[in-house]
Scaffold this active site. Structure first.
Site, PDB file in Angstrom:
ATOM      1  N   HIS A  83       0.859  -1.186   0.000  1.00  0.00           N
ATOM      2  CA  HIS A  83       0.000   0.000   0.000  1.00  0.00           C
ATOM      3  C   HIS A  83       0.892   1.231   0.000  1.00  0.00           C
ATOM      4  CE1 HIS A  83      -3.974   1.801   0.642  1.00  0.00           C
ATOM      5  NE2 HIS A  83      -3.327   2.741   1.294  1.00  0.00           N
ATOM      6  N   ASP A 162     -14.401   3.096   7.168  1.00  0.00           N
ATOM      7  CA  ASP A 162     -13.347   3.906   6.548  1.00  0.00           C
ATOM      8  C   ASP A 162     -13.894   4.713   5.376  1.00  0.00           C
ATOM      9  OD1 ASP A 162     -10.552   4.759   6.106  1.00  0.00           O
ATOM     10  OD2 ASP A 162     -10.810   3.675   4.228  1.00  0.00           O
ATOM     11  N   ARG A 169     -12.871  13.144   5.869  1.00  0.00           N
ATOM     12  CA  ARG A 169     -11.516  13.708   6.003  1.00  0.00           C
ATOM     13  C   ARG A 169     -11.100  14.451   4.742  1.00  0.00           C
ATOM     14  NH1 ARG A 169      -8.159   8.764   6.775  1.00  0.00           N
ATOM     15  NH2 ARG A 169      -6.391  10.172   6.864  1.00  0.00           N
ATOM     16  N   SER A 184      -7.015   3.974   8.900  1.00  0.00           N
ATOM     17  CA  SER A 184      -7.624   3.870   7.576  1.00  0.00           C
ATOM     18  C   SER A 184      -6.932   2.780   6.749  1.00  0.00           C
ATOM     19  CB  SER A 184      -7.516   5.229   6.879  1.00  0.00           C
ATOM     20  OG  SER A 184      -7.770   5.131   5.509  1.00  0.00           O
ATOM     21  N   LYS A 188      -8.213  -1.575   6.229  1.00  0.00           N
ATOM     22  CA  LYS A 188      -8.485  -2.151   4.901  1.00  0.00           C
ATOM     23  C   LYS A 188      -7.546  -3.313   4.597  1.00  0.00           C
ATOM     24  CE  LYS A 188      -8.190   1.976   3.215  1.00  0.00           C
ATOM     25  NZ  LYS A 188      -8.211   3.280   2.597  1.00  0.00           N
TER      26      LYS A 188
HETATM   27  N1  URA Z   1      -4.465   6.025   2.028  1.00  0.00           N
HETATM   28  C1  URA Z   1      -5.495   5.486   2.756  1.00  0.00           C
HETATM   29  O1  URA Z   1      -6.020   4.434   2.416  1.00  0.00           O
HETATM   30  N2  URA Z   1      -5.894   6.151   3.857  1.00  0.00           N
HETATM   31  C2  URA Z   1      -5.334   7.301   4.268  1.00  0.00           C
HETATM   32  O2  URA Z   1      -5.750   7.821   5.280  1.00  0.00           O
HETATM   33  C3  URA Z   1      -4.278   7.863   3.507  1.00  0.00           C
HETATM   34  C4  URA Z   1      -3.852   7.196   2.368  1.00  0.00           C
END
Ligand code: URA
Length: 439
Positions: A83, A162, A169, A184, A188
């Site tokens: 990620h 989220d 946000r 966040s 995931k």
């Molecule tokens: N990527 C995400 O999935 N969440 C965040 O808060 C920032 C970047």
């Protein structure tokens, strides 16, 4: 469950006090069942942004967000995902995922769409005609068991809390908060069933973390959470002070990824993608050391194995795999305008974030959720940080539509006036990877 009031919870966080796991759970559940209003949640997000969260609070928030939807469990050490916190021209997923998959890693990629000034993997892959990202979670699960790589968009079944919080946000200037980013991302990644996670934390003028010290804090927070869930995790702090690679814009970026997989890509993008892929290969247990993993990753490119994996992924998910060999099958804007260098010197710096906003201006991003992205527009940078430049040379090419000539004139002016800085002296060669932390 004990009854709390949002007023009391807001009072507590406003004064920087620690919320209990029960208070956090009550709030998030309330947000989902609408007994907590979005305006109350945004006030809490701002209080969290300003006062931070303890490790215990961050863990509680991650846990309740993770369990707000379905969670997958593959019970397989070789299931590893990557990620990124997002950046400009950040397209490594399309390179490292096929490489890692070609080396025996199972990659369950549930990716996001563009956010703010950053582009999104799901939007980019949709530039391939026919490619389906709207798989159901059951389809995703079955495919990953049979195959080594699946790529899909976020579904409402994974970490739905989220989705709501993220959208709030995005419009309340509360993205760049370490506990909120940690919860966040980790909610995931943990929900999609990855047993190992490689995190690319971008640092610089085109990233949510603008300083190395903040990025290091985020790395530590993510590692702590991963450890709490018994997941292997590697975090890399990487340079986002200029576009990664040379291409910015959906079709242009895909073409650049195909070129990297054909062993013909730009140096920074190639180095970073191989390094990230190698960490995935190593923590998936497919190599004994990073050196061995890197060798495997390079071989997957040189032998064409990674490109074959990408070709199969595209075909399996309904896309036209011919795009790999014939770029004309993708939509690329037909008009090219050059941005010419105003003086002799060296490329000194980029106000990188601005490049993302200018790409959106051109139609290559969304200003509002319902905007349709123009995959064909974008920028191709001929000059990067530290390069010698001469007056009148092209710094970059803008790909655009015929009716955008006026917009392109304004964009070129902004690029030259406030985005690309030319200096007299040669700056140090920029590093691609600054640091690495691992649990
Ligand atoms: N990527 C995400 O999935 N969440 C965040 O808060 C920032 C970047």
């Amino acid at each position: 469950m004990t009854h709390f009031t949002m007023y009391q919870i807001l009072e507590k966080k406003k004064h920087g006090l620690e919320l209990s796991p029960e208070e956090i759970e009550w709030t998030i559940k309330g947000l989902l069942n609408k007994s907590v209003a979005e305006y109350q949640m945004t006030a809490l997000l701002m209080a969290i942004y300003l006062n931070g969260m303890t490790k215990k609070e961050t863990a509680a928030l991650t846990d309740v967000m993770l369990n707000s939807g379905r969670t997958l469990n593959f019970n397989d050490q070789s299931v590893v995902d990557k990620h990124s916190t997002g950046g400009i021209g950040d397209k490594t997923s399309f390179i490292l995922a096929p490489i890692a998959a070609a080396c025996g890693v199972k990659v369950p990629m549930i990716a996001g769409r563009g956010l703010g000034f950053t582009g999104g993997t799901v939007d980019k892959v949709e530039a391939i005609p026919g490619f389906r990202t709207d798989l159901s979670l059951n389809e995703f699960e079955t495919k990953l068991k049979e195959d080594s790589l699946v790529l899909m968009g976020q579904t409402p079944e994974i970490a739905p809390a989220d989705r709501i919080i993220y959208a709030l946000r995005d419009v309340t200037a509360t993205i760049d908060s370490i506990p909120l980013i940690t919860a966040s991302i980790m909610s995931k990644k943990l929900a999609e069933g990855a047993n190992g996670i490689v995190m690319d934390i971008k640092v610089g003028s085109g990233a949510f973390m603008s300083s190395k010290s903040e990025a290091k804090k985020l790395a530590k927070s993510i590692l702590y959470t991963a450890k709490a869930y018994d997941k292997r995790c590697v975090t890399l702090l990487t340079n986002m002070n200029q576009p990664l690679g040379r291409a910015v814009g959906h079709t242009l970026e895909l073409i650049e990824c195909f070129e990297v997989l054909k062993d013909n890509g730009p140096q920074d993008l190639t180095v970073l993608s191989l390094e990230l892929a190698a960490h995935m290969i190593r923590i998936a247990g497919k190599a004994k050391s990073q050196t061995q993993a890197l060798k495997m990753a390079k071989h997957a490119v040189k032998s064409g194995a990674a490109l074959k994996v990408f070709e199969k992924l595209i075909a399996d998910q309904g896309g036209d795999a011919g795009v790999i060999y014939n770029y004309d099958l993708m939509d690329l804007a037909p008009v090219k305008s050059e941005v010419l260098c105003p003086k002799d010197g060296y490329v000194k710096s980029f106000v990188n974030k601005e490049i993302g906003f200018l790409c959106t201006e051109l139609g290559g991003g969304r200003k509002v959720k319902t905007d349709k992205i123009d995959f064909g527009v974008g920028f191709y940078f001929h000059k990067k940080l530290g390069d010698k430049v001469k007056k009148g040379e092209s710094l970059l090419t803008i790909y655009h539509r015929q009716d955008q000539l006026d917009d392109v004139t304004a964009i070129s002016e902004t690029l030259l006036e406030s985005v690309i800085k030319i200096g007299r002296t040669k700056p140090a060669k920029p590093e691609v990877i600054y640091d690495l932390f691992e649990n």
